[in-house]
Design a protein around this motif. Structure first.
Motif, mmCIF file in Angstrom:
data_model
loop_
_atom_site.group_PDB
_atom_site.id
_atom_site.type_symbol
_atom_site.label_atom_id
_atom_site.label_comp_id
_atom_site.label_asym_id
_atom_site.label_seq_id
_atom_site.Cartn_x
_atom_site.Cartn_y
_atom_site.Cartn_z
ATOM 1 N N PHE A 1 0.832 -1.204 0.000
ATOM 2 C CA PHE A 1 0.000 0.000 0.000
ATOM 3 C C PHE A 1 0.871 1.259 0.000
ATOM 4 C CE2 PHE A 1 -2.089 3.384 2.441
ATOM 5 C CZ PHE A 1 -3.182 3.614 1.612
ATOM 6 N N ILE A 2 1.851 1.304 0.893
ATOM 7 C CA ILE A 2 2.726 2.473 0.986
ATOM 8 C C ILE A 2 3.585 2.602 -0.271
ATOM 9 C CG2 ILE A 2 4.592 3.585 2.312
ATOM 10 C CD1 ILE A 2 1.863 3.627 3.725
ATOM 11 N N ALA A 3 4.029 1.491 -0.840
ATOM 12 C CA ALA A 3 4.846 1.538 -2.059
ATOM 13 C C ALA A 3 4.069 2.179 -3.210
ATOM 14 C CB ALA A 3 5.313 0.131 -2.438
ATOM 15 N N HIS A 4 2.808 1.820 -3.350
ATOM 16 C CA HIS A 4 1.987 2.433 -4.402
ATOM 17 C C HIS A 4 1.769 3.920 -4.129
ATOM 18 C CE1 HIS A 4 1.055 -1.119 -6.778
ATOM 19 N NE2 HIS A 4 1.020 -1.775 -5.628
ATOM 20 N N TRP A 5 1.517 4.247 -2.891
ATOM 21 C CA TRP A 5 1.317 5.641 -2.488
ATOM 22 C C TRP A 5 2.593 6.442 -2.752
ATOM 23 C CZ3 TRP A 5 1.160 7.470 3.245
ATOM 24 C CH2 TRP A 5 0.745 8.786 3.319
ATOM 25 N N ASP A 6 3.744 5.855 -2.439
ATOM 26 C CA ASP A 6 5.034 6.512 -2.631
ATOM 27 C C ASP A 6 5.265 6.872 -4.094
ATOM 28 O OD1 ASP A 6 7.828 7.275 -2.349
ATOM 29 O OD2 ASP A 6 8.354 5.240 -2.936
ATOM 30 N N VAL A 7 5.086 5.905 -4.981
ATOM 31 C CA VAL A 7 5.330 6.156 -6.400
ATOM 32 C C VAL A 7 4.321 7.167 -6.950
ATOM 33 C CG1 VAL A 7 5.400 5.103 -8.710
ATOM 34 C CG2 VAL A 7 6.473 3.948 -6.760
ATOM 35 N N HIS B 1 14.348 0.043 -11.635
ATOM 36 C CA HIS B 1 14.865 -1.320 -11.415
ATOM 37 C C HIS B 1 14.987 -1.614 -9.919
ATOM 38 C CE1 HIS B 1 15.571 -2.933 -15.371
ATOM 39 N NE2 HIS B 1 16.095 -1.792 -15.759
ATOM 40 N N ALA B 2 15.492 -0.652 -9.154
ATOM 41 C CA ALA B 2 15.585 -0.849 -7.699
ATOM 42 C C ALA B 2 14.201 -1.089 -7.119
ATOM 43 C CB ALA B 2 16.254 0.359 -7.042
ATOM 44 N N HIS B 3 13.201 -0.328 -7.590
ATOM 45 C CA HIS B 3 11.832 -0.504 -7.095
ATOM 46 C C HIS B 3 11.296 -1.890 -7.429
ATOM 47 C CE1 HIS B 3 10.674 4.043 -6.824
ATOM 48 N NE2 HIS B 3 11.654 3.699 -5.998
ATOM 49 N N SER B 4 11.666 -2.412 -8.601
ATOM 50 C CA SER B 4 11.159 -3.745 -8.944
ATOM 51 C C SER B 4 11.683 -4.786 -7.955
ATOM 52 C CB SER B 4 11.497 -4.110 -10.387
ATOM 53 O OG SER B 4 12.876 -4.288 -10.557
ATOM 54 N N TYR B 5 12.943 -4.660 -7.550
ATOM 55 C CA TYR B 5 13.481 -5.577 -6.539
ATOM 56 C C TYR B 5 12.852 -5.323 -5.177
ATOM 57 C CZ TYR B 5 17.081 -7.328 -9.673
ATOM 58 O OH TYR B 5 17.734 -7.938 -10.694
#
Length: 186
Positions: A83-89, A104-108
């Motif tokens: 949830f926070i990752a989606h909000w962050d982007v 690429h870092a985000h994908s990992y």
């Protein structure tokens, strides 16, 4: 070496360090795009929150036996992290440049917690069955591990590694963003 130990070794010696390295690469990208003057303190705090959301279950799985309580914590933390990752982007998009390296870092950073959770569930399959069947009796407390994964040297070494490549850099990012926020607020 049995299959379970092979999976544990993949977690310990591949996925856990790779998650830290991806976090460090992400921090380098934030620094390069001057996060403190673009998306600022709010995004930086989201990064720290996501690190904590994955770090706590990792620590619990390294220190305690995986039971229903630990598994529930892991699943809940993973869902919050997503949830926070989606909000962050969504928050950062348009406020600062997100490079191909950062993507690429985000994908990992997005997939490794899921892979780690999946491996933890495979390794502890009877606990997953108990969770699904609501057979939680005697499994809702913290039980220290008899033998530490990776031996007695692994946990202090891993924690030191993570402090150096993740905690200190993101703390520096938070301080840099806080200083800029204070400067722009006055």
């Amino acid at each position: 070496m049995d299959t379970s130990q092979v999976l544990i070794n993949i977690l310990l010696f591949l996925f856990l360090p790779l998650w830290g390295v991806a976090g460090f690469v992400d921090w380098c990208c934030h620094r390069a795009t001057k996060i403190e003057v673009t998306s600022g303190l709010k995004e930086s705090l989201m990064h720290s929150l996501m690190g904590i959301q994955v770090g706590i279950p990792i620590l619990f799985c390294l220190v305690y036996r995986v039971n229903v309580l630990i598994l529930i914590i892991c699943i809940f933390a993973w869902l919050l992290h997503e949830f926070i990752a989606h909000w962050d982007v969504a928050y950062a998009t348009g406020k600062r440049h997100i490079s191909i390296w950062e993507m690429h870092a985000h994908s990992y950073l997005a997939t490794l917690p899921l892979y780690m959770l999946a491996l933890i569930m495979v390794i502890n399959w009877p606990v997953v069955v108990d969770l699904v069947k609501l057979n939680w009796q005697g499994q809702m407390h913290f039980v220290p591990m008899d033998d530490q994964h990776g031996g007695t040297w692994f946990l202090p070494t891993y924690l030191t590694f993570m402090v150096v490549i993740c905690v200190f850099p993101y703390l520096e990012e938070n301080i840099r963003c806080l200083r800029q926020w204070l400067k722009s607020s006055s």
